[in-house]
Write an enzyme that holds these catalytic residues in place. Structure first.
Site, PDB file in Angstrom:
ATOM      1  N   SER A 179       0.825  -1.210   0.000  1.00 63.11           N
ATOM      2  CA  SER A 179       0.000   0.000   0.000  1.00 63.11           C
ATOM      3  C   SER A 179       0.867   1.271   0.000  1.00 63.11           C
ATOM      4  CB  SER A 179      -0.951  -0.050   1.200  1.00 63.11           C
ATOM      5  OG  SER A 179      -1.959   0.902   1.062  1.00 63.11           O
ATOM      6  N   ASP A 426      -8.849  -5.484  -5.450  1.00 65.62           N
ATOM      7  CA  ASP A 426      -8.579  -4.292  -4.638  1.00 65.62           C
ATOM      8  C   ASP A 426      -9.114  -3.057  -5.359  1.00 65.62           C
ATOM      9  OD1 ASP A 426      -7.504  -2.243  -3.142  1.00 65.62           O
ATOM     10  OD2 ASP A 426      -5.407  -2.801  -3.445  1.00 65.62           O
ATOM     11  N   HIS A 485      -6.688  -6.019  -1.374  1.00 70.12           N
ATOM     12  CA  HIS A 485      -5.616  -5.119  -0.923  1.00 70.12           C
ATOM     13  C   HIS A 485      -4.630  -5.811   0.019  1.00 70.12           C
ATOM     14  CE1 HIS A 485      -3.940  -1.115  -0.548  1.00 70.12           C
ATOM     15  NE2 HIS A 485      -3.922  -1.223   0.758  1.00 70.12           N
TER      16      HIS A 485
END
Ligand code: NAG
Ligand code: NAG
Ligand code: NAG
Length: 506
Positions: A179, A426, A485
């Site tokens: 991320s 995601d 994610h």
């Protein structure tokens, strides 16, 4: 240790004759002081090390927290994996205990259990809570910019290497992050490569999962409608809503960029057309509704009609122009139980974060991690620190140059292998934007991948592909079809195999 302390004292005295006479000599703690005690209500683990270590050259009380697990497979003793969560401001304990560590909160369990796909089977694994104020990292002076984040982390690694018997110089180091670590990882790698004479880290590769490697618009609005179209049947978006989103996408010129990015090899850089100049020509097409705008309290107008969608895209007072991404996310959030992390999650998807936070807020757990020394007090464990997010996401504090300029340099100048992986489900960091960003980068003599992605199977006999991938000129990209994610949480087995390949190859 005596020798180390003495050496740092001496070099300090020699290097800085005008040193503040009141400053205390810096004595690094012993490795043995970081031995953990067995974690309460958890399966036993081989000896591991954890605690806070001060960031040298910054005020006392600015420390990073780390947790170092030894490898559980002697065949992989040569490797050290460094894991960083993103946020910014999220603890790497999230990665350790929800994604890829030796213990994991599975299902509803309120205490951690053994994880059969622990990355400790592939090397020693070091989890770091950074920047200051994240997870168990303490904070005296709050972090203010990405530049400071990287400078702190680098200085800290130098001391860590000293305390831990030069582990960073002697092992094959692989840095992996998720991320927002799409910014941390290339940046710290760049710092390491440029300062090899200070600390010769044996850095072998970096990997970035669902990472923020591109521009703001490139990561979000540019790809989102492509993503929504791809998942239209699963997301069950009504036709009039889809049309409104596509209308905004087209008016802002994002669809044109997606078309350009589908041409292999790419024919030159892709320019983001949503700059004020181009947008002005798009604006008059838009149906404007003043009455709704007047009642706006926050950016989110819960756009659940085509009219509200257009208003949110073109006229949001706080999102700015061409807010296709935020509008799409706000629309989907008008549904119950929608998750931007994985579009397959629903009301029945268990969220293990509360159990994680409760467990790590326990005094006996913190004591086991050397966090309850006489000067310390019990502090509740928060997986993410919102203040850090607000600070580092502020436009003025964003990294310059951005990651997509750093990555090509790591590949081209430093010949460092770079691996980018991504979960197709995601929405937060959508794969379309990641792929556009990759195709827009120029490294080792050419722009983007020259060939399109191809199917990837875990074993030759598998009927169903696990993903799509490509690798050219030192950069690999893996798109995992069924994950979101938090990819190692969604697909532990597949991502374990992937990381194993990364480690064996580099
Ligand atoms: C969670 O707990 C409930 C009730 O104890 C149980 O029915 C359910 O199967 C559990 N879910 C998981 C994923 O373990
Ligand atoms: C592509 O790269 C160019 C040149 O570096 C840059 O100006 C542009 O913003 C990039 N486009 C995207 C979509 O990231
Ligand atoms: C939309 O924005 C334009 C330019 O900022 C403004 O002139 C117009 O009044 C706005 N429309 C609505 C409905 O608020």
């Amino acid at each position: 240790m005596i020798v180390t302390a003495l050496l740092s004292l001496l070099s300090l005295a020699w290097a800085s004759p005008t040193l503040n006479p009141h400053a205390q000599p810096i004595v690094l703690p012993e490795k043995s002081s970081f031995k953990t005690r067995p974690l309460p209500d958890a399966p036993a683990l081989p000896q591991n090390w954890a605690g806070r270590l001060n960031i040298p050259g910054t005020p006392e009380g600015n420390s990073l927290f780390f947790w170092l697990f030894p490898t559980e497979d002697k065949a992989y003793d040569d490797n050290l994996i460094i894991w960083l969560n993103g946020g910014p401001g999220c603890s790497s304990i999230v990665g350790a205990f929800l994604e890829n560590g030796p213990l994991k909160f599975s299902g509803n369990s309120t205490t951690p259990e053994r994880n059969p796909y622990s990355w400790t089977k592939l090397g020693h694994v070091l989890y770091i809570d950074q920047p200051v104020g994240t997870g168990f990292a303490s904070e005296k002076v709050p972090v203010s910019s990405n530049k400071q984040v990287i400078s702190d982390l680098y200085k800290w690694l130098v001391d860590f290497d000293t305390v831990f018997e030069h582990i960073l110089r002697t092992k094959n180091v692989h840095i992996v992050g998720e991320s927002y670590a799409g910014i941390y990882v290339p940046y710290i790698a760049n710092e390491i490569m440029n300062r090899k004479d200070e600390l010769p880290v044996n850095l072998k590769s970096i990997s970035i999962g669902d990472g923020t490697i591109g521009t703001n618009t490139g990561m979000s609005s540019l790809g989102i409608v492509g993503f929504i179209e791809e998942h239209a049947s699963k997301l069950k978006i009504p036709q009039d809503i889809m049309q409104a989103l596509s209308f905004g996408d087209h008016a802002c010129g994002f669809d044109t960029v997606r078309q350009q990015a589908k041409v292999y090899p790419p024919k030159g850089p892709f320019y983001i057309p949503a700059g004020p100049k181009r947008l002005n020509t798009a604006r008059p097409e838009v149906v404007l509704r003043r009455e709704v705008e007047a009642s706006l309290e926050t950016c989110n107008i819960h756009p659940d009609t085509p009219e509200k969608i257009k208003l949110s895209i073109f006229n949001s007072t706080c999102y700015g122009q061409c807010a296709v991404y935020d509008t799409t996310a706000d629309y989907l959030n008008t549904r119950k139980c929608f998750s931007v992390y994985n579009i397959n999650y629903d009301c029945n998807t268990h969220n293990p974060t509360p159990a994680l936070e409760t467990y790590f807020s326990r005094a006996d757990v913190q004591a086991a991690l050397n966090l309850m020394r006489p000067m310390d007090k019990l502090t509740p464990f928060k997986s993410c620190n919102r203040d850090i997010l607000a600070t580092l996401m502020a436009p003025a504090n964003r990294p310059i140059p951005p990651s997509y300029n750093i990555i090509p340099d790591l590949l081209t100048t430093h010949k460092l292998p770079v691996h980018i992986y991504q979960g197709r489900l995601d929405l937060l960091i959508n794969h379309v934007g990641v792929e556009i960003t990759i195709q827009n980068m120029t490294w080792n003599g050419a722009q983007g991948f020259q060939q399109s992605l191809h199917f990837e199977f875990d074993r030759q006999k598998d009927a169903k592909p696990v993903g799509l991938w490509n690798e050219e000129r030192g950069l690999s990209y893996h798109l995992f079809l069924e994950g979101g994610h938090l990819l190692p949480a969604d697909l532990p087995k597949e991502v374990f195999r992937y990381v194993k390949n990364v480690i064996l190859k580099n």
